[in-house]
Design an enzyme around this catalytic site. Structure first.
Site, PDB file in Angstrom:
ATOM      1  N   SER A 222     136.897  64.058 -31.363  1.00  9.56           N
ATOM      2  CA  SER A 222     136.125  64.618 -30.236  1.00  9.56           C
ATOM      3  C   SER A 222     136.919  65.809 -29.704  1.00  9.56           C
ATOM      4  O   SER A 222     138.096  65.994 -30.055  1.00  9.56           O
ATOM      5  CB  SER A 222     135.977  63.578 -29.117  1.00  9.56           C
ATOM      6  OG  SER A 222     137.228  63.403 -28.467  1.00  9.56           O
TER       7      SER A 222
ATOM      8  N   TYR B 105     138.019  66.107 -26.736  1.00 10.27           N
ATOM      9  CA  TYR B 105     139.148  65.529 -25.991  1.00 10.27           C
ATOM     10  C   TYR B 105     140.325  65.247 -26.926  1.00 10.27           C
ATOM     11  O   TYR B 105     141.457  65.651 -26.659  1.00 10.27           O
ATOM     12  CB  TYR B 105     138.698  64.235 -25.281  1.00 10.27           C
ATOM     13  CG  TYR B 105     139.839  63.288 -25.005  1.00 10.27           C
ATOM     14  CD1 TYR B 105     140.816  63.591 -24.060  1.00 10.27           C
ATOM     15  CD2 TYR B 105     139.965  62.084 -25.710  1.00 10.27           C
ATOM     16  CE1 TYR B 105     141.877  62.734 -23.826  1.00 10.27           C
ATOM     17  CE2 TYR B 105     141.018  61.218 -25.477  1.00 10.27           C
ATOM     18  CZ  TYR B 105     141.974  61.551 -24.541  1.00 10.27           C
ATOM     19  OH  TYR B 105     143.028  60.705 -24.311  1.00 10.27           O
ATOM     20  N   HIS B 106     140.050  64.553 -28.036  1.00  6.61           N
ATOM     21  CA  HIS B 106     141.141  64.222 -28.961  1.00  6.61           C
ATOM     22  C   HIS B 106     141.757  65.496 -29.551  1.00  6.61           C
ATOM     23  O   HIS B 106     142.960  65.568 -29.778  1.00  6.61           O
ATOM     24  CB  HIS B 106     140.633  63.307 -30.083  1.00  6.61           C
ATOM     25  CG  HIS B 106     140.271  61.938 -29.598  1.00  6.61           C
ATOM     26  ND1 HIS B 106     138.977  61.507 -29.472  1.00  6.61           N
ATOM     27  CD2 HIS B 106     141.038  60.903 -29.168  1.00  6.61           C
ATOM     28  CE1 HIS B 106     138.956  60.260 -29.007  1.00  6.61           C
ATOM     29  NE2 HIS B 106     140.197  59.876 -28.807  1.00  6.61           N
TER      30      HIS B 106
ATOM     31  N   THR C 235     147.268  60.228 -27.383  1.00  6.23           N
ATOM     32  CA  THR C 235     146.336  59.149 -27.714  1.00  6.23           C
ATOM     33  C   THR C 235     146.440  58.800 -29.200  1.00  6.23           C
ATOM     34  O   THR C 235     146.720  59.666 -30.026  1.00  6.23           O
ATOM     35  CB  THR C 235     144.878  59.557 -27.395  1.00  6.23           C
ATOM     36  OG1 THR C 235     143.990  58.722 -28.134  1.00  6.23           O
ATOM     37  CG2 THR C 235     144.573  60.989 -27.796  1.00  6.23           C
TER      38      THR C 235
ATOM     39  N   LYS D 281     144.507  66.893 -27.495  1.00 10.57           N
ATOM     40  CA  LYS D 281     145.786  66.169 -27.619  1.00 10.57           C
ATOM     41  C   LYS D 281     146.527  66.609 -28.880  1.00 10.57           C
ATOM     42  O   LYS D 281     147.764  66.586 -28.927  1.00 10.57           O
ATOM     43  CB  LYS D 281     145.544  64.660 -27.652  1.00 10.57           C
ATOM     44  CG  LYS D 281     144.922  64.112 -26.386  1.00 10.57           C
ATOM     45  CD  LYS D 281     145.927  64.030 -25.241  1.00 10.57           C
ATOM     46  CE  LYS D 281     145.337  63.341 -24.042  1.00 10.57           C
ATOM     47  NZ  LYS D 281     146.274  63.194 -22.937  1.00 10.57           N
TER      48      LYS D 281
HETATM   49  N1  LIG Z   1     142.818  55.254 -20.076  1.00  9.68           N
HETATM   50  C1  LIG Z   1     143.015  55.086 -21.365  1.00  9.68           C
HETATM   51  O1  LIG Z   1     142.499  54.144 -22.001  1.00  9.68           O
HETATM   52  C2  LIG Z   1     143.917  56.031 -22.114  1.00  9.68           C
HETATM   53  C3  LIG Z   1     144.154  55.786 -23.484  1.00  9.68           C
HETATM   54  C4  LIG Z   1     144.958  56.662 -24.187  1.00  9.68           C
HETATM   55  C5  LIG Z   1     145.530  57.745 -23.550  1.00  9.68           C
HETATM   56  N2  LIG Z   1     145.286  57.967 -22.227  1.00  9.68           N
HETATM   57  C6  LIG Z   1     145.878  59.154 -21.620  1.00  9.68           C
HETATM   58  O2  LIG Z   1     146.560  58.810 -20.438  1.00  9.68           O
HETATM   59  C7  LIG Z   1     146.427  59.862 -19.465  1.00  9.68           C
HETATM   60  C8  LIG Z   1     145.921  59.260 -18.174  1.00  9.68           C
HETATM   61  O3  LIG Z   1     144.678  58.610 -18.410  1.00  9.68           O
HETATM   62  P1  LIG Z   1     143.890  57.906 -17.233  1.00  9.68           P
HETATM   63  O4  LIG Z   1     143.063  56.858 -17.835  1.00  9.68           O
HETATM   64  O5  LIG Z   1     144.829  57.589 -16.145  1.00  9.68           O
HETATM   65  O6  LIG Z   1     142.934  59.106 -16.775  1.00  9.68           O
HETATM   66  P2  LIG Z   1     142.361  59.432 -15.315  1.00  9.68           P
HETATM   67  O7  LIG Z   1     141.258  60.411 -15.509  1.00  9.68           O
HETATM   68  O8  LIG Z   1     142.079  58.180 -14.565  1.00  9.68           O
HETATM   69  O9  LIG Z   1     143.607  60.150 -14.607  1.00  9.68           O
HETATM   70  C9  LIG Z   1     143.966  61.482 -14.844  1.00  9.68           C
HETATM   71  C10 LIG Z   1     144.434  62.071 -13.527  1.00  9.68           C
HETATM   72  O10 LIG Z   1     144.818  63.427 -13.759  1.00  9.68           O
HETATM   73  C11 LIG Z   1     144.255  64.252 -12.742  1.00  9.68           C
HETATM   74  N3  LIG Z   1     144.064  65.595 -13.326  1.00  9.68           N
HETATM   75  C12 LIG Z   1     143.264  65.943 -14.368  1.00  9.68           C
HETATM   76  N4  LIG Z   1     143.355  67.265 -14.602  1.00  9.68           N
HETATM   77  C13 LIG Z   1     144.239  67.749 -13.689  1.00  9.68           C
HETATM   78  C14 LIG Z   1     144.731  69.056 -13.406  1.00  9.68           C
HETATM   79  N5  LIG Z   1     144.320  70.142 -14.075  1.00  9.68           N
HETATM   80  N6  LIG Z   1     145.637  69.209 -12.406  1.00  9.68           N
HETATM   81  C15 LIG Z   1     146.062  68.122 -11.699  1.00  9.68           C
HETATM   82  N7  LIG Z   1     145.611  66.884 -11.903  1.00  9.68           N
HETATM   83  C16 LIG Z   1     144.692  66.699 -12.889  1.00  9.68           C
HETATM   84  C17 LIG Z   1     142.959  63.556 -12.344  1.00  9.68           C
HETATM   85  O11 LIG Z   1     142.524  63.905 -11.052  1.00  9.68           O
HETATM   86  C18 LIG Z   1     143.337  62.085 -12.474  1.00  9.68           C
HETATM   87  O12 LIG Z   1     143.826  61.578 -11.261  1.00  9.68           O
HETATM   88  C19 LIG Z   1     145.442  60.873 -20.054  1.00  9.68           C
HETATM   89  O13 LIG Z   1     146.132  62.002 -20.495  1.00  9.68           O
HETATM   90  C20 LIG Z   1     144.802  60.136 -21.197  1.00  9.68           C
HETATM   91  O14 LIG Z   1     144.473  61.006 -22.231  1.00  9.68           O
HETATM   92  C21 LIG Z   1     144.486  57.130 -21.491  1.00  9.68           C
END
Ligand SMILES: NC(=O)c1ccc[n+]([C@@H]2O[C@H](COP(=O)([O-])OP(=O)(O)OC[C@H]3O[C@@H](n4cnc5c(N)ncnc54)[C@H](O)[C@@H]3O)[C@@H](O)[C@H]2O)c1
Length: 396
Positions: free
Chosen positions: A188, A190-191, A146, A194
């Site tokens: 945070s 979360y951050h 991120t 990462k």
């Molecule tokens: N959505 C955003 O705006 C955004 C921005 C920057 C970075 N990201 C990064 O992109 C990635 C995906 O984000 P997203 O928005 O699709 O999130 P999301 O929560 O919709 O999807 C994450 C998926 O991972 C699965 N998951 C989580 N922990 C798990 C585990 N231990 N074992 C197996 N599966 C697991 C969840 O069930 C979910 O389906 C994340 O790592 C997030 O940090 C997202």
């Protein structure tokens, strides 16, 4: 190419799985469906009605597309199974989305802090261990990081793609050049996970020569891609609640029901953004153009930067929605400038989608079609970095 997508049932993972499958890659999704359980825990829902993963996948193949395989596995808890799957499937690329991704959720309570650290850090480490156990060619790893790893206090120069040259003066007054990871500055729990992931990648690349790409993604806006629109069962999730809803999507959804746009603080926080259609394109570019492996490849996966207030004004001008300035629940600078380089991905051929009124209108109209699914109670942000700053509910 044989590709495993960790977290392929989520907001970014699902459209990526469909896009890569459509482009001829052989895709397997690994997911523990925890994001769906978190909806139950919070009492919230995606604005769109998302069917079970099995229904999603059967619809995809019934439309004549290649079959996508699904394995239910918790990557943070089931290392043995993960090793077996990587050995059996022998993927050439592994895309890692499988983390708890909401900063507010990670700050809700000690339990949520602990869960986020365990899930994200152990999960990423297990993925690295399992790749390292692959007997033949080890898969390339593409991880979603991120932009929040950098913090948001750099106005003087653009944030580079991960690495920064610095000059350290030694005792003789000589300036020694060093290349370091751009300093981590998480806002945070979360951050912070990462930032820890980024250190794990440095070690596994240096010591075991694993090929790793870390994509520091901006805040994603939008909902669907060409492939998720092929059938109603393929629709992407669309979060609007105070924990998982991302800011621009939240404003568009709030506008669709005439709810005031909830700007936290002054709205002077500038952040990086990317459209979901570009998320899937960037991932494709990353897997099809693997790094040399000499060092971890880091790329800022973001198209442009905007302040929160600017976005609220754009949505307000387009829809007539009112803007409500509420307390900022986060511990962050009230105002910041932000400029970011995205050369690594642009050099691979990415031409970012820029925010325009037609893009905003597309999401706004889409949100309006689903207003019946909105639970008003889920809109205010209730997770606070500091309880005295609870945003409260704007006057309707
Ligand atoms: N959505 C955003 O705006 C955004 C921005 C920057 C970075 N990201 C990064 O992109 C990635 C995906 O984000 P997203 O928005 O699709 O999130 P999301 O929560 O919709 O999807 C994450 C998926 O991972 C699965 N998951 C989580 N922990 C798990 C585990 N231990 N074992 C197996 N599966 C697991 C969840 O069930 C979910 O389906 C994340 O790592 C997030 O940090 C997202």
């Amino acid at each position: 190419m044989k590709v495993i997508i960790l977290g392929g049932d989520g907001f970014c993972g699902w459209p990526t799985a469909l896009h890569l499958s459509k482009e001829g890659h052989d895709v397997t999704i690994l997911d523990n469906l925890s994001r769906r359980s978190i909806d139950d825990e919070l009492g919230t829902n995606s604005l769109t009605n998302i069917p079970s993963i099995h229904k999603r996948l059967s619809t995809w193949s019934n439309l004549g597309n290649s079959k996508i395989k699904f394995i239910n596995i918790d990557i943070a808890k089931e290392l043995g199974n993960l090793i077996d799957v990587f050995k059996e499937e022998e993927p050439e690329a592994i895309i890692h989305f499988a983390e708890q991704r909401a900063a507010p959720y990670s700050m809700k309570s000690m339990t949520h802090e602990k869960y986020t650290v365990h899930n994200n850090v152990l999960g990423t480490h297990n993925v690295l261990l399992a790749i390292n156990k692959m007997p033949n060619k080890k898969a390339d790893l593409v991880h979603l990081g991120t932009m929040g790893v950098y913090g948001y206090d750099g106005a003087e120069f653009p944030i580079p793609d991960g690495y920064q040259n610095i000059y350290i003066e030694n005792e003789s007054g000589e300036k020694i050049k060093k290349e370091i990871l751009y300093p981590a500055n998480p806002g945070s729990v979360y951050h912070m996970t990462k930032c820890i992931d980024a250190q794990l990648f440095q070690f596994y690349n240096k010591n075991y020569k694993l090929k790793i790409t870390d994509l520091h993604q901006g805040i994603v806006w939008g909902c669907n891609t060409k492939e998720t629109l092929e059938h109603p069962d393929l629709v992407n999730r669309f979060d609007y609640d105070g924990d998982y809803g991302t800011v621009l999507n939240r404003f568009l959804i709030q506008a669709s029901i005439n709810y005031p746009l909830t700007v936290h603080g002054t709205g002077g926080q500038t952040r990086a953004f990317i459209n979901i259609k570009d998320t899937v394109k960037c991932i494709k570019l990353a897997i099809e153009n693997p790094p040399s492996g000499e060092r971890v490849r880091i790329a800022n996966q973001m198209a442009e930067t905007f302040s929160v207030k600017h976005l609220a004004e754009r949505v307000s001008n387009l829809t007539g929605a009112k803007i409500a300035f509420v307390n900022n629940p986060r511990n962050e600078l009230e105002e910041n400038e932000l400029s970011v380089k995205n050369e690594v991905l642009c050099n691979l051929g990415w031409n970012p989608i820029k925010l325009d009124d037609s893009g905003l209108h597309e999401i706004y109209s889409y949100a309006k079609k689903h207003v019946g699914n909105i639970n008003l109670e889920m809109i205010p942000a209730t997770s606070c970095w500091n309880e005295s700053k609870m945003p409260g509910i704007p006057t309707l």
